[in-house]
Design a protein around this motif. Structure first.
Motif: not given
Length: 449
Positions: A177-188, A417-427
């Motif tokens: 659920p940390k990626s609740a607002f991340v949708d249709g994305q391409v991660i490389r 929090i949706d943006v913050a969780e993505a930051i935590a994933w990168y970190a």
């Protein structure tokens, strides 16, 4: 800001009206809470013949505490559907996607996750394979629009050759659920010189021992980032303009962090910030360039001083600060530099030429710097938020505000929090193979790329 329409759509009268008039019906999104399992349910795994992950995929999920199975049962529901498409080498092989997902989608739980794993097209090995791998993007984006009604998302991970062991943190993020607002994305993964994922001693505190510098940290997105990285174990250095020093110091006092009151556009700001970081912690592991402003006007009415200020805060000052930190070797090996772009920097926005230019500049910053610092094991990425429910939303006209909320696959705005969780994933130390990426946190907004 509260979304009153969403509340209305979920009461008995509202449900009737929404259904019969065919109005947007924003689902209630599941978000992660501290202490909860990453995935509350089982993940179903499938693979195209000849795919290169093999048993490694199930082992990766198991090591993350995620339960997975390889055979679908008609009577079960699944919280996630993961398909290894690395073995698809021509367009005929794309039928494997349909054959896995068509029956499995009938068993997808609410707030479920679709994840497709492919090979970077430039590493696919043949023209036909590269074409087929590129086609995965259209599949994921279309699937995301189909499943958004029940709060589910779909995303694609391109794993470079050699990045097979670096998928863990990304799958944890995308399936949870940390990626609740991340949708249709391409991660490389593996775009730059590949760095093996660093081990995480404590999954509950993956950033323990790390120091994170966050600009614009007194409120809004920056405050959410500070709280989330602190939750994950990081020591926080928060920075904001002197006018907001009281708010900044209150947040830092609560988090046991260090406050820096400084205007990042000041000529001596890079030195002041570097000196403060060195004095407090001897260096920094995570740098989040979150500070930004808007001075929205149509181009024909734009004032030069406002144009310059918007550009400098979002992209000029971050370049100077990062350069100072790198020159003085204050960003430690394995460090993270993270910029905040925007969908305005990807799709543009009427009346936001300065903001769109600045946020596109952030993408250029990421593309350039990620290649230059890869040899030092430092990753550089950006988040591009879409419509996020911050205080800024309150100033928008009602029509624009509602359009921003509804024009996405999830029919609502995101939360800080949706943006913050993505930051935590990168970190996360396990995200060392992720560099040069710009990921939108926008609920798959129906505007732009």
């Amino acid at each position: 800001m509260a979304d009153r329409y969403q509340s209305l759509a979920h009461n008995p009268i509202g449900k009737f009206i929404v259904k019969n008039l065919g109005l947007p019906n924003p689902p209630v999104l599941e978000r992660w809470s501290e202490g909860s399992p990453l995935v509350k349910g089982t993940v179903l795994i499938g693979a195209a013949p000849g795919s290169r992950l093999g048993k490694k995929l199930a082992a990766t999920l198991k090591s993350s505490g995620i339960t997975s199975v390889g055979v679908r049962a008609d009577s079960k529901t699944y919280k996630g559907l993961v398909f290894d498409a690395t073995g698809i080498t021509d367009t005929a092989g794309l039928a494997d996607l349909q054959q896995f997902f068509t029956p499995a989608l009938r068993s997808l739980a609410s707030s479920g996750r679709l994840v497709v794993i492919g090979t970077l097209p430039e590493q696919a090995g043949s023209e036909t394979a590269a074409i087929a791998q590129r086609a995965l993007e259209g599949f994921v984006r279309s699937a995301g629009k189909e499943v958004g009604g029940n709060g589910s998302t779909a995303n694609l991970v391109y794993a470079g050759i050699g990045a097979e062991d670096a998928l863990g943190s990304t799958l944890e993020f995308l399936l949870s659920p940390k990626s609740a607002f991340v949708d249709g994305q391409v991660i490389r993964l593996g775009l730059t010189e590949l760095v093996d994922a660093d081990p995480v001693a404590d999954p509950a505190k993956p950033l323990a021992g790390k120091v994170a510098l966050i600009t614009g940290a007194s409120r809004g997105l920056g405050e959410a980032m500070a709280r989330t990285l602190h939750r994950d174990g990081a020591q926080i250095v928060g920075l904001d303009v002197p006018q907001l020093s009281a708010e900044l110091e209150a947040v830092m006092a609560e988090l046991g962090g260090t406050a820096i009151a400084e205007d990042i556009t000041a000529p001596d700001a890079p030195k002041v910030i570097a000196d403060a970081v060195k004095k407090a912690h001897g260096g920094v592991d995570i740098v989040v360039h979150n500070a930004g402003i808007t001075r929205d006007k149509r181009l024909k009415n734009m004032k030069t001083e406002n144009w310059n200020l918007v550009i400098d805060i979002s992209v000029g000052a971050p370049q100077r600060i990062t350069a100072e930190l790198l020159e003085r070797k204050l960003i430690r090996p394995g460090g993270r530099v993270i910029g905040i772009s925007s969908i305005a920097g990807i799709a543009g926005n009427n009346g936001q030429t300065s903001y769109g230019t600045a946020k596109a500049g952030v993408i250029g910053f990421v593309n350039d710097l990620s290649k230059r610092v890869a040899k030092d094991g430092i990753t550089v990425n950006a988040i591009a938020p879409g419509f996020i429910e911050t205080d800024m939303v309150k100033t928008m006209p009602l029509g624009i505000r509602e359009a921003g909320r509804r024009l996405s696959s999830l029919s609502q705005g995101g939360q800080p929090i949706d943006v913050a969780e993505a930051i935590a994933w990168y970190a996360n130390p396990g995200s060392s193979a992720i560099s040069g990426n710009v990921v939108r946190v926008c609920g798959q907004a129906l505007i732009g790329a």
